[in-house]
Design a protein around this motif. Sequence first.
Motif, PDB file in Angstrom:
ATOM      1  N   ASP A 173       0.814  -1.175  -0.155  1.00 40.54           N
ATOM      2  CA  ASP A 173       0.040  -0.081  -0.064  1.00 40.54           C
ATOM      3  C   ASP A 173       0.839   1.386   0.209  1.00 40.54           C
ATOM      4  O   ASP A 173       1.965   1.155  -0.047  1.00 40.54           O
ATOM      5  N   ARG A 174       0.322   2.290  -0.064  1.00 44.41           N
ATOM      6  CA  ARG A 174       1.115   3.641  -0.134  1.00 44.41           C
ATOM      7  C   ARG A 174       2.073   3.738   1.398  1.00 44.41           C
ATOM      8  O   ARG A 174       2.909   4.606   1.194  1.00 44.41           O
ATOM      9  N   ASP A 175       1.710   3.114   2.277  1.00 46.86           N
ATOM     10  CA  ASP A 175       2.781   3.202   3.373  1.00 46.86           C
ATOM     11  C   ASP A 175       3.888   2.180   3.424  1.00 46.86           C
ATOM     12  O   ASP A 175       4.434   1.922   4.246  1.00 46.86           O
ATOM     13  N   TRP A 176       3.579   1.139   2.483  1.00 46.11           N
ATOM     14  CA  TRP A 176       4.684   0.078   2.357  1.00 46.11           C
ATOM     15  C   TRP A 176       4.158  -1.071   3.140  1.00 46.11           C
ATOM     16  O   TRP A 176       4.973  -2.145   3.297  1.00 46.11           O
TER      17      TRP A 176
ATOM     18  N   VAL B  86       7.942   1.676 -10.198  1.00 45.97           N
ATOM     19  CA  VAL B  86       7.716   1.612  -8.935  1.00 45.97           C
ATOM     20  C   VAL B  86       7.633   0.107  -8.335  1.00 45.97           C
ATOM     21  O   VAL B  86       6.702  -0.521  -8.986  1.00 45.97           O
TER      22      VAL B  86
ATOM     23  N   TRP C 133       5.730  -2.502  -6.967  1.00 45.85           N
ATOM     24  CA  TRP C 133       4.276  -2.522  -6.654  1.00 45.85           C
ATOM     25  C   TRP C 133       3.918  -3.696  -5.643  1.00 45.85           C
ATOM     26  O   TRP C 133       3.003  -3.774  -4.967  1.00 45.85           O
TER      27      TRP C 133
END
Length: 539
Positions: A181-184, A280, A282
Amino acid sequence: MTQEHRGGRAQRVDLTNCAAEPIHIPGRIQPHGALLALSPGDLAVRHVSLNVGALLGSGPEGLLGRPLVDFLAAAEGGDRESALRAPDPAAMNPLKVRRRDGGATAAWLDAIVHRAGERLIVELEPAASPGDVSFSSVYRAIRAAIERIQSAEGLVEACSATAEEIRRLTGYDRVMIYRFDRDWNGEVIAEARAADIEPYLGLRYPAADIPPQARELYLRSWLRIIPDVGYQPSDIVPEADAPIDLSFSVLRSVSPMHIQYLKNMGVGASMSVSLIREGVLWGLIACHHRAARPLSFEIRQGCELCGRFLSLQLAAKEKLEDRGRRQELRALAEEVVATVSRREDLMVGLAESAGALMQLADASGVALFHGDAVSPLGLSPAPGELRRLHAWIRRHVGDRPVFHTESLARVAPSLAGLKDVASGVLCLSIPEPDPWYVVWFRPEVIQTVSWGGNPEKPVPTLFHVRDNGVGIPADERHRLFTIFERLSTAARYGEGTGSGLAIAQRIIERHRGKIWAESPPGGGTTFYFTLAEAPRADA
């Protein structure tokens, strides 16, 4: 992973410093193969792993300084030297070679070559026998996998197909598709597994499980493998003035902390393949097996190809799912417009379109505000609460075209009482002298996240101390922590009571930790121990 410093200095590895670990320069390899670092000009061996004798019959002392071509013969018709001197030697992998002094009966080896700065890295692994694997069998498996991925109608179906095909190709017990997710933090969104193991599908793992420098390495190198989690690492000698970059090494040794993490999960072998979308990271294809399981170069390349192909498909599959949703929204919008256009009063037209309006925002309720008029539809706040909400919107939203929040209480604490029906709010304003507002509502959802690892729980600190002694035979290691036991005579190795390790073990166990030793023959001994934050209450 921590860079290995020889000479017995303790190495602290924990969550406070793991983001700074130089994981690309461990100075050690996994021993299922051997590594040679060559000077590119003369192709002479400048560094070599200590275990090289197992494959080439000669230890480091017999190879250092010698050109590779002196002791490795290529397959018939193979031009080893041209391949090694090529601008991109990795494009020729694997080179089939064998010991020059072994004659026609010597076992074939896969030589996997890449450049690392000013060095040429050659990694040797036993080649798969023709009965184990063939190009045609791998090709058929990969072609079938690609056809399934390509024909999948959406992202999840494509990921599930990839997991199933890689499990079929490798024979691993579990193959997961893991998405960041966007926070890894990561979530398992697809899984293929043996019937007798618990599912991990839907579990989430905290970002700390894969620190930033590991994610950076995953962007550079598509595939990592640990064929045997219980391996004893082999050092690269002599120590280099400038550390040898093993970013692209298939044999690169991994952190003791990661090894312990896998052991705690009951994993005996693991492999991961990167999933990269538009530059990036993913996600990952993560593969686990309960026992040690080596994979041939050909099968690993097949898995990497599947990962690369799924990576290319990620955007397309997500767009395919988005296209279907856009078509649905377009049809709903057309329904609302058609209904409103048949009515002179906008409020009446919108009210008659309540069902379609709520579906447009996947909302449970909607309210129409104009002047002092309020029309609640679906699941909406009570009239008095709606008036307070309207007043707040007029003050704080005004004539902004769009306002949205997933937590109204966070931006308007005075309206926290609306959370049961209006925690999430989307507001569209229609500018007029007295503006219209169309406001959608979603109730508060208490989200339950199934963590495979607890992101709040401290991870025990792991230390290791290494000596350069003679090593400890496997059949004697069980005596290490027995009080007053010595594995050697005092006359030979000095004074001592044989109680030190037993005392250390008891102290560590009282701190909810563990201690163990690993000792490859003739390669010294490494003691590992973990410590939790505080000792047990009974300590």
